[in-house]
Design an enzyme around this catalytic site. Structure first.
Site, PDB file in Angstrom:
ATOM      1  N   THR A   1       2.176   0.437  -5.150  1.00  0.00           N
ATOM      2  CA  THR A   1       1.659  -0.226  -4.880  1.00  0.00           C
ATOM      3  C   THR A   1       1.014  -1.669  -5.423  1.00  0.00           C
ATOM      4  OG1 THR A   1      -0.006   1.355  -3.177  1.00  0.00           O
ATOM      5  CG2 THR A   1      -1.108  -1.053  -4.297  1.00  0.00           C
ATOM      6  N   ALA A  35       0.584  -1.279   0.282  1.00  0.00           N
ATOM      7  CA  ALA A  35       0.111  -0.003   0.372  1.00  0.00           C
ATOM      8  C   ALA A  35       0.903   1.492  -0.184  1.00  0.00           C
ATOM      9  CB  ALA A  35      -1.191  -0.026   1.439  1.00  0.00           C
ATOM     10  N   CYS A  36       0.696   2.032  -0.704  1.00  0.00           N
ATOM     11  CA  CYS A  36       1.052   3.451  -0.871  1.00  0.00           C
ATOM     12  C   CYS A  36      -0.330   4.327  -0.830  1.00  0.00           C
ATOM     13  CB  CYS A  36       2.221   3.634  -2.234  1.00  0.00           C
ATOM     14  SG  CYS A  36       1.032   3.750  -3.764  1.00  0.00           S
ATOM     15  N   PRO A  37       0.489   5.625  -0.602  1.00  0.00           N
ATOM     16  CA  PRO A  37      -0.440   7.115  -0.419  1.00  0.00           C
ATOM     17  C   PRO A  37      -0.961   7.193  -1.546  1.00  0.00           C
ATOM     18  CG  PRO A  37       1.383   7.764   0.187  1.00  0.00           C
ATOM     19  CD  PRO A  37       2.146   6.140  -0.539  1.00  0.00           C
TER      20      PRO A  37
END
Length: 487
Positions: A16, A8-10
């Site tokens: 991701t 998961a990334c921002p």
């Protein structure tokens, strides 16, 4: 061995899925089994209870909150950033294997019926790291509002012109057969979405610090920041303040009879009251004065000062290709959209243009001098054209992972060039994302394209020159593909 992982990334757009692919490929190469849940914008199928129970270890490669972490209770867990997963997936697998040997996996406890929000705050991390994680959690929950609101507003200007902001409310006057009415509708829906930016940012920064009880004080503090004119900066401070207040209140010992209602009633009530008083009476107005000064400074930018700011933001966008420094520059530009001055719209245009440069430049370089790149990098170059055109700076990561000392300075130079030229030309943009696909919404579009082209050429020339220093061209051809992240 069998592993499960969550990435998961921002933004949930590129990192991701690149991290997931890198982990899957590394496990395949090592003869292991890997199942990955990508908690990104495109969604994914959650890991089943059976898969989690059968796993020897869990890898959490995330820069924001991992949802439903309780599923992995009792399992050996290795935590890392998405960039670590992209750059060294094999190393993470080894860490997971070591963790599995030291702590045999136990069956996880049943997950709670109610889905949990997530915030990525690693226990034991330093204050600077935790602060960045708090802010990134807020930004990650804010981005959907930015994308929806910004693109709707941009579309409304394309259909009805900039004077559409003066249209009467669609609740009073709406004609389904009129294009202007639809433009007004899009503008008012998008503007409503934008009104949530600061409260959502503040609410989820607070949540990252002190969990669910901090959401209400954070949202209220962010809304007050908007009311008193403290804007984006006020939202950041309100979120940190609400989180700190709730964190302190949770430490207070209370009788067992009251403990049950503390998270639901007492903590949100006291936190909202304290944060509201502080924001209205103590710190809201000083922050508003700072925001007014910042707005005046942005409005007055011209000439060399504007070019210098554009170069700095462009360099930041390219430096870590979607990482924390990139997000600081992007968040600064998005925050300016709520001010909606000409200078703030120029900043948004410069940031988006600069973010398109790294993938496009590396795609061009790998097409022009393919012998300087590995086969995997040349394959990545073919997809980098679309990624760059879509303002997905992460498309440059496969190149930077294999040769950071040559690639990163080159793309920073190209993006800084584009940022400076875009600001100099006075190009404007109200859309927070979209890349080349929102080009009709750009003010001064032709010079804007020229700025992008100039940066792409500068970066491509720089990286080709750098790759010929200290090694022969055929060295790249002979280099093992494992040095590059799979495209």
């Amino acid at each position: 061995m069998k592993y499960v992982a969550v990435t998961a990334c921002p933004t949930g757009i590129a990192h991701t899925y690149m991290a997931a692919e890198a982990l899957e490929q590394a496990a395949k190469d090592a003869g292991h089994e890997m199942l990955v849940e990508t908690q990104g914008s495109a969604g994914s199928t959650p890991l089943s209870t059976e898969d989690i129970q059968a796993a020897d270890a869990v890898i959490l490669a995330a820069d924001v909150g991992v949802r439903d972490r309780d599923r992995f209770a009792g399992k050996p867990v290795v935590e890392a950033s998405v960039k670590q997963a992209i750059n060294d997936a094999a190393g993470l697998l080894q860490r997971a294997a070591d963790a599995a040997e030291q702590q045999p996996a136990a069956a996880p406890e049943p997950a709670a019926d109610e889905p949990e929000l997530g915030s990525k705050v690693v226990a034991g991390a330093g204050f600077g790291t935790r602060l960045r994680q708090w802010l990134m959690t807020g930004v990650s929950y804010m981005i959907p509002f930015v994308a929806a609101g910004g693109l709707l507003i941009a579309l409304s200007f394309a259909l009805g012109g900039y004077q559409i902001t003066e249209a009467p409310p669609v609740t009073e006057q709406f004609d389904a057969a009129s294009l202007v009415s639809w433009a007004a509708l899009f503008n008012q829906v998008g503007s409503t979405a934008f009104e949530f930016l600061v409260p959502v940012l503040a609410g989820f920064i607070a949540f990252a610090i002190a969990d669910r009880p901090a959401i209400a004080p954070g949202f209220v503090g962010g809304a007050i920041a908007v009311t008193v004119g403290a804007g984006f900066l006020g939202g950041l401070i309100a979120g940190l303040l609400a989180g700190a207040v709730l964190f302190a209140l949770k430490k207070v010992k209370v009788p067992r009879g009251i403990a049950g209602i503390m998270p639901v009633v007492v903590l949100p009530l006291l936190g909202t009251l304290i944060v509201g008083v502080l924001m209205f009476v103590v710190i809201g107005k000083p922050i508003a004065l700072v925001m007014a000064a910042l707005t005046a400074w942005l409005t007055g930018l011209s000439g060399a000062n504007a070019a210098l700011l554009g170069a700095l933001l462009g360099a930041m966008i390219a430096f870590d290709m979607g990482g924390p420094i990139n997000k600081v520059a992007y968040t600064f530009a998005v925050g300016g959209l709520s001010i909606a001055t000409t200078a703030s719209l120029e900043i948004m245009a410069a940031v988006m243009a600069a973010g398109m440069v790294p993938p496009l430049a590396l795609a061009l370089a790998s097409a022009v001098r393919g012998k300087l790149f590995t086969p995997a990098e040349r394959a990545s170059g073919r997809t980098a054209w679309l990624l760059g055109a879509s303002f997905i700076t992460e498309g440059a990561i496969p190149f930077a992972a294999g040769d950071p000392l040559r690639v990163i300075p080159s793309i920073v130079l190209g993006s800084a060039t584009t940022g400076a030229l875009s600001m100099t030309f006075g190009a404007t943009l109200r859309a927070p994302h979209g890349g080349a696909f929102v080009l009709p919404l750009v003010g001064n579009a032709l010079p804007y394209l020229g700025a992008i082209a100039a940066g792409v050429v500068v970066a491509a020339i720089a990286v080709l020159f750098a790759k010929q220093i200290g090694r022969r061209p055929e060295t790249a051809e002979a280099a093992p593909e494992k040095t590059a992240v799979p495209a």
